[in-house]
Design an enzyme around this catalytic site. Structure first.
Site, PDB file in Angstrom:
ATOM      1  N   ALA A  61       0.714  -1.090  -0.096  1.00 31.47           N
ATOM      2  CA  ALA A  61      -0.045   0.040   0.053  1.00 31.47           C
ATOM      3  C   ALA A  61       0.915   1.278   0.024  1.00 31.47           C
ATOM      4  CB  ALA A  61      -0.995   0.056   1.183  1.00 31.47           C
TER       5      ALA A  61
ATOM      6  N   ASP B 222      -0.171   3.283  -4.818  1.00 31.04           N
ATOM      7  CA  ASP B 222      -1.418   3.664  -5.740  1.00 31.04           C
ATOM      8  C   ASP B 222      -2.455   3.777  -4.716  1.00 31.04           C
ATOM      9  OD1 ASP B 222      -3.321   4.140  -7.698  1.00 31.04           O
ATOM     10  OD2 ASP B 222      -3.180   1.992  -8.297  1.00 31.04           O
ATOM     11  N   LYS B 223      -2.626   5.012  -4.013  1.00 30.42           N
ATOM     12  CA  LYS B 223      -3.364   5.340  -2.981  1.00 30.42           C
ATOM     13  C   LYS B 223      -4.894   5.140  -3.180  1.00 30.42           C
ATOM     14  CE  LYS B 223       0.189   8.116  -0.218  1.00 30.42           C
ATOM     15  NZ  LYS B 223      -0.230   7.512   1.121  1.00 30.42           N
TER      16      LYS B 223
ATOM     17  N   SER C  55       0.747   3.754  10.585  1.00 33.89           N
ATOM     18  CA  SER C  55       1.487   4.862   9.980  1.00 33.89           C
ATOM     19  C   SER C  55       1.920   5.680  11.121  1.00 33.89           C
ATOM     20  CB  SER C  55       0.474   5.442   9.043  1.00 33.89           C
ATOM     21  OG  SER C  55       1.004   6.611   8.752  1.00 33.89           O
TER      22      SER C  55
ATOM     23  N   LYS D 276      -2.112  -4.214   9.649  1.00 34.89           N
ATOM     24  CA  LYS D 276      -0.580  -4.046   9.369  1.00 34.89           C
ATOM     25  C   LYS D 276       0.025  -3.322  10.565  1.00 34.89           C
ATOM     26  CE  LYS D 276       2.344  -1.796   5.931  1.00 34.89           C
ATOM     27  NZ  LYS D 276       2.280  -1.137   4.508  1.00 34.89           N
TER      28      LYS D 276
ATOM     29  N   THR E  60       6.108  -5.107   7.868  1.00 39.04           N
ATOM     30  CA  THR E  60       5.925  -4.027   8.861  1.00 39.04           C
ATOM     31  C   THR E  60       5.751  -2.983   7.780  1.00 39.04           C
ATOM     32  OG1 THR E  60       8.150  -3.324   9.023  1.00 39.04           O
ATOM     33  CG2 THR E  60       7.319  -5.016  10.710  1.00 39.04           C
TER      34      THR E  60
ATOM     35  N   THR F 175       6.551   1.465   7.945  1.00 37.73           N
ATOM     36  CA  THR F 175       7.693   1.999   8.053  1.00 37.73           C
ATOM     37  C   THR F 175       8.326   2.298   9.710  1.00 37.73           C
ATOM     38  OG1 THR F 175       6.623   4.071   7.996  1.00 37.73           O
ATOM     39  CG2 THR F 175       7.097   3.303   5.771  1.00 37.73           C
TER      40      THR F 175
END
Length: 336
Positions: free
Chosen positions: A62, A65-66, A175, A217, A245, A247
């Site tokens: 992911a 291409d949001k 995120s 995630k 994972t 970032t």
């Protein structure tokens, strides 16, 4: 063959402008006879995971291409699955620019995009137009202006809308660029969210007469204890998979390099070892009770094999794809 030349030109541009330019070109090719320019044939290497049949174990992570604008063109490159998003209930512009940085010497990227996307309804319209023959994952998140305490409502809104169109749904609670989001990975907040998601999945399964698996995630920046707790929660709530994972906030491997002090999540090669270690530890804890999708710094066949040896059933690329190009897809799928 041609990617080194394309990369050289793109890397002259600001990273976000390079991304926008590339997507404009891909959108022009999508669905036209010119799509052959980005097409390549890769071997079929079927994998069964989360009750789904993947034509090969390599997916696109992911974030690239949001809004699901280039699903067919990306699919033509040979991915077994594509994960679009992260998408939120309402459109949002994300954080201020510049917000994407190349750490060229380390083959890494730092981003603080902040879930910029055109909203879930727009994504669904794009998905409806696509003809991708692989599995489509849809990654969902919460809007920045939604308080964390009410965050689960955003996930449920998105689930409700994407369910009929998704091969699987990914829940992004990791995120680092949405304030407070990572707090949803811990303790009661996680249990509360997973219970609500599982209830919604059951309701949607009955309504649509199809079962769409849900994967969560997670971040790489977790302590041993936190990882054990997360594994326990995922199993208790019968979640279908875990993506490991996202970032990292850790900068220890890029000290002294250009942009190393920029805020945001670091991806690419500097994340490779840490994400593999999280997968290995998670695999020991889960004991095969749910599958792991491995992502983080995969930029070669060796790196892909390491993720799978650590316990990943499927793998995804993003930064490695930017630095190595479509040839990486064929290379990994052929030799994995």
């Amino acid at each position: 063959m041609y990617y080194p030349l394309v990369k050289k030109a793109l890397f002259q541009l600001d990273p976000e402008r390079a991304h926008e330019f590339t997507f404009r070109q891909l959108k022009r090719l999508t669905g036209t006879p010119l799509q052959f320019l980005v097409s390549q044939s890769v071997p079929t290497k079927p994998v069964s995971c989360m009750g789904l049949s993947f034509k090969n174990p390599l997916g696109l992570a992911a974030g690239l291409d949001k809004d699901g604008e280039c699903i067919d063109a990306l699919g033509a490159m040979g991915f077994g699955f594509i994960e679009v998003g992260t998408v939120t209930p309402k459109p949002q512009s994300g954080n201020d620019k510049p917000r994407l940085f190349r750490i060229v010497e380390a083959e890494g990227l730092i981003n603080r995009m902040g879930f910029n996307n055109h909203g879930v309804d727009n994504l669904i319209e794009n998905v409806k137009k696509s003809h991708f023959g692989g599995i489509l994952g849809i990654n969902i998140g919460k809007n920045k202006d939604t308080p964390v305490e009410q965050g689960k409502e955003d996930y449920l809104i998105c689930m409700d809308k994407v369910y009929p169109y998704a091969g699987y749904i990914a829940i992004n609670i990791s995120s680092p660029n949405t304030p407070g989001l990572r707090s949803l990975q811990y303790g009661e907040a996680l249990d509360d969210l997973l219970a609500a998601i599982k209830n919604k999945q059951t309701e949607l399964h009955q309504r649509h007469h199809k079962y769409v698996p849900v994967a969560v995630k997670i971040a790489p920046d977790l302590t041993e204890e936190e990882l054990i707790q997360i594994a326990d929660s995922l199993v208790r709530h019968n979640i279908d998979g875990v993506i490991a994972t996202n970032t990292t906030l850790d900068r220890s491997l890029i000290q002294g390099l250009n942009y190393c002090e920029q805020a945001g999540g670091l991806s690419g090669r500097p994340l490779q070892l840490r994400s593999t270690e999280v997968i290995r530890r998670l695999s020991q804890e889960l004991q095969g009770r749910l599958p792991i999708i491995g992502v983080g710094g995969i930029d070669s066949v060796t790196a892909a094999r390491e993720k799978m040896a650590a316990g990943a059933s499927l793998i995804q690329i993003y930064s490695g794809f930017i630095f190595r190009g479509p040839g990486l897809i064929k290379n990994i799928v052929t030799h994995i």
